[in-house]
Write an enzyme that holds these catalytic residues in place. Structure first.
Site, PDB file in Angstrom:
ATOM      1  N   ASP A   1       0.839  -1.201   0.000  1.00 25.80           N
ATOM      2  CA  ASP A   1       0.000   0.000   0.000  1.00 25.80           C
ATOM      3  C   ASP A   1       0.875   1.252   0.000  1.00 25.80           C
ATOM      4  O   ASP A   1       2.038   1.208   0.421  1.00 25.80           O
ATOM      5  CB  ASP A   1      -0.885   0.039   1.253  1.00 25.80           C
ATOM      6  CG  ASP A   1      -1.896  -1.088   1.268  1.00 25.80           C
ATOM      7  OD1 ASP A   1      -2.197  -1.639   0.200  1.00 25.80           O
ATOM      8  OD2 ASP A   1      -2.377  -1.406   2.375  1.00 25.80           O
TER       9      ASP A   1
HETATM   10  N1  URA Z   1      -1.084  -5.464   4.604  1.00 27.82           N
HETATM   11  C1  URA Z   1      -1.561  -4.209   4.492  1.00 27.82           C
HETATM   12  O1  URA Z   1      -2.546  -3.844   5.137  1.00 27.82           O
HETATM   13  N2  URA Z   1      -0.915  -3.378   3.639  1.00 27.82           N
HETATM   14  C2  URA Z   1       0.195  -3.722   2.946  1.00 27.82           C
HETATM   15  O2  URA Z   1       0.742  -2.904   2.203  1.00 27.82           O
HETATM   16  C3  URA Z   1       0.665  -5.035   3.087  1.00 27.82           C
HETATM   17  C4  URA Z   1       0.005  -5.895   3.921  1.00 27.82           C
END
Ligand code: URA
Length: 244
Positions: free
Chosen positions: A102
């Protein structure tokens, strides 16, 4: 290997296109026009598509990358936000990522020149553990975290076994380590929310056998071919074109 897979792995087309081309009589093996995609070929076979040999497969390359916070894992962002791929060192060839992190997640993202290798490493069946350090606002007990070890269903979504440990508390936050084997959308944040926590820092520290170590933010580090081959196993390494 089946002919359609060989054509897809050579980067020529998708398996589906390969099957269509075979049915259309465009593919020859050792001088004979193929009539069915159920044909197995080896490196010794001469495959021609529209009279041209398959392109030579380049050995896949793989890098560890310490993704900084604030970059979208995408080649182009419709909202115009800065992307991972526009911020990589100039001397890197065109790469794809193994899954995504993310925008506000930091840490280890694997990058490769090879789409087939990326798809393989992302598969839940590959079973590689993804480990995270998580800073979250709120309080949780180790007992509550231990309930995750057999998996959990959140809003109808099933998450497999999760290892979660409290590292320390820091003011109104808690630092956790979380290990899981899936790669579902926002999985760590969703699991934390389920426990009443709100994630405010998320760092991926390892992905299968590859660890972030002490790489500076934004740095890339190529994985040696020998190491890729060892981690894939010899059959898969050969299939994916990693010379051992
Ligand atoms: N879990 C999440 O919530 N975000 C990420 O980027 C990776 C794993």
């Amino acid at each position: 290997m089946r002919i359609a897979k060989a054509m897809a792995q050579a980067g020529l087309c998708s398996r589906r296109d390969a099957e269509r081309w075979i049915e259309a009589g465009r593919v020859c093996v050792n001088g004979k026009v193929l009539t069915t995609p159920a044909h197995v070929v080896s490196e010794a076979d001469a495959v021609l598509v529209d009279g041209e040999p398959l392109p030579a497969r380049h050995a896949p390359r793989l890098w560890r990358y310490n993704k900084p916070r604030g970059l979208v894992t995408s080649h182009k962002d419709p909202e115009g936000r800065p992307t991972v791929f526009a911020n990589l060192p100039d001397d890197l060839p065109r790469v794809v990522s193994v899954g995504r992190l993310d925008i506000n997640t930091e840490g280890l993202l694997l990058l490769t020149t090879d789409g087939a290798l990326a798809r393989h490493l992302e598969l839940p069946s590959t079973g590689w553990v993804r480990r995270y350090r998580v800073r979250a606002h709120g309080r949780v007990s180790q007992r509550a975290l231990d309930t995750l070890k057999d998996g959990v269903t959140i809003d109808g979504m099933r998450y497999g076994p999760i290892e979660a440990k409290i590292e320390r508390t820091q003011g109104s936050n808690v630092w956790l380590t979380i290990g899981l084997r899936e790669g579902k959308n926002r999985e760590v944040k969703r699991i934390a929310e389920h426990l009443g926590l709100s994630v405010n820092r998320l760092i991926r520290t390892s992905f299968g056998p590859f660890a972030l170590g002490d790489m500076p933010s934004g740095a890339v580090d190529e994985v040696k071919r020998k190491v890729i081959a060892e981690q894939l196993g010899s059959t898969l390494a050969r299939e994916l074109g990693v010379k051992t």
